[in-house]
Design an enzyme around this catalytic site. Structure first.
Site, short mmCIF file in Angstrom:
data_model
loop_
_atom_site.label_atom_id
_atom_site.label_comp_id
_atom_site.label_asym_id
_atom_site.label_seq_id
_atom_site.Cartn_x
_atom_site.Cartn_y
_atom_site.Cartn_z
N GLY A 1 0.82 -1.19 0.00
CA GLY A 1 0.00 0.00 0.00
C GLY A 1 0.86 1.25 0.00
N CYS A 2 0.33 2.34 -0.51
CA CYS A 2 1.12 3.58 -0.62
C CYS A 2 1.42 4.18 0.76
CB CYS A 2 0.41 4.58 -1.52
SG CYS A 2 -1.29 4.97 -1.06
N ASN A 3 0.42 4.25 1.63
CA ASN A 3 0.65 4.76 2.98
C ASN A 3 1.58 3.84 3.76
OD1 ASN A 3 -1.21 7.01 2.77
ND2 ASN A 3 -2.86 5.52 2.92
N VAL A 4 1.45 2.56 3.50
CA VAL A 4 2.31 1.56 4.13
C VAL A 4 3.76 1.81 3.76
CG1 VAL A 4 2.83 -0.90 4.31
CG2 VAL A 4 0.46 -0.15 4.06
N THR A 5 3.98 2.07 2.48
CA THR A 5 5.33 2.29 1.99
C THR A 5 5.98 3.48 2.69
OG1 THR A 5 4.77 1.35 -0.17
CG2 THR A 5 6.70 2.79 -0.07
#
Length: 364
Positions: free
Chosen positions: A156-160
């Site tokens: 996920g983008c926020n995860v990254t």
């Protein structure tokens, strides 16, 4: 050598569109199929006029019959859709899922945050993720799991952003596992392409910032905790040892994520100088070409990473508060989604890791 043929499902969405933009300029790939749902039969010239190489392609239906027969299949579909489709895809094709269906290792986490059918965990596509330490003290990384794999789960983008910001401190035992706080400023493309949501209209979004999925409900939380556990050398089953207060805030920009992640300093961290703490981040990202630890005193800004696969990072300490603050700025569609996926795909196929990618942003 002949180019790898690529089919992209969800081709007219933001994530699929960014994958197409990167792949269209990649020296080793040939986009031979684009698939969608509501746009079937329409020309890509209508949906992606910024990619003239695709003008002659027509959107086909998203079926196994359409997608199979290509060397690489990119799935840019809502969660639940990829999992149902994946079992019907050619086992010899390299399949990259940009959605959530194959990211989580523990079914309990999936059931709590997503619900519905739980699908098998695929090779996680974050090459720089720290997964522990070798006998000589060097970091082991997720990159080692990617060569030759046929199934890749894009993070996920926020995860990254959150993971890349804090993982050096976790790996070296500089931050407590409890009371980690992440506040993320997120561009509106991170909310997807949905004309039915009035809060995504320009009249609603311009000059306004809006928190969403607050109170521990955001679906990226279990994936972040899973990564934190791995960075600490633990299994996904031990992710519950970490707690995370997570608040994403939509901001009036089309792309970008700025993550501010703070955590309590451990006793070990308190014995170190600010320079020594910074050296931990520097060592963690040494040789990781897309990771850019900015000069001391320079904070990341989303405007500097747009269009790139880079992550701009910084770390500072607040001695009075007893906390470490780690920052990361990424392009949510590139490093946060499609760029990272292509980076992982390159590794899986034995291509240069940076092929078709750049760490140079577009500014202003």
């Amino acid at each position: 050598m002949a180019k790898y043929t690529v089919a992209v499902a969800g081709a007219t969405g933001y994530a699929g569109g960014e994958a197409l933009r990167i792949l269209a300029a990649h020296p080793d790939f040939d986009i031979t199929c684009v698939a969608g749902h509501s746009s079937v039969g329409e020309s890509m010239a209508k949906h992606m006029p910024h990619i003239p190489q695709l003008a002659n392609l027509v959107v086909e239906d998203t079926t196994p019959e359409v997608l199979n027969g290509h060397d690489v299949i990119i799935l840019a579909l809502p969660h639940g859709a990829s999992g149902k489709l994946a079992s019907q895809l050619d086992p010899n094709a390299v399949v990259v899922d940009l959605g959530a269906d194959h990211r989580l290792e523990e079914q309990a986490a999936w059931d709590e945050f997503y619900g519905g059918d739980f699908y098998e965990h695929w090779t996680y596509g974050m090459p720089e993720l720290i997964t522990g330490k070798a006998a000589d003290g060097s970091y082991t990384r997720q990159r080692a799991a990617l060569p030759g794999t046929k199934r890749i789960a894009g993070p996920g983008c926020n995860v990254t952003a959150t993971t890349l910001a804090l993982q050096p401190g976790i790996a070296e035992g500089l931050v407590e596992s409890q009371d980690i706080v992440a506040d993320l400023v997120v561009g509106y493309s991170g909310a997807g392409k949905n004309l039915k949501r009035t809060n995504l209209l320009a009249a609603e979004a311009l000059q306004s910032a809006l928190p969403y999925s607050v109170g521990g409900k955001h679906r990226h939380i279990p994936e972040i905790l899973q990564n934190f556990a791995h960075a600490a050398g633990k299994s996904a089953a031990e992710a519950s040892e970490f707690t995370l207060g997570f608040t994403p805030i939509l901001a009036p920009m089309s792309r970008g994520i700025l993550a501010t992640v703070s955590a309590r300093m451990t006793d070990k961290a308190k014995t170190l100088s600010d320079e020594e703490i910074r050296a931990v981040w520097s060592k963690a990202y040494e040789g990781q070409d897309f990771m850019v630890l900015l000069p001391e005193g320079t904070l990341p800004a989303t405007g500097n990473i747009i269009g790139s696969n880079a992550a701009h990072l910084q770390v500072v300490t607040d001695r009075k508060a007893g906390r470490i603050y780690a920052f990361a700025a990424i392009d949510n569609l590139n490093r946060g989604t499609a760029g990272q996926a292509v980076q992982s795909l390159n590794i899986a196929l034995g291509l240069p890791e940076d092929a078709g990618l750049t760490k140079i942003g577009v500014a202003p």
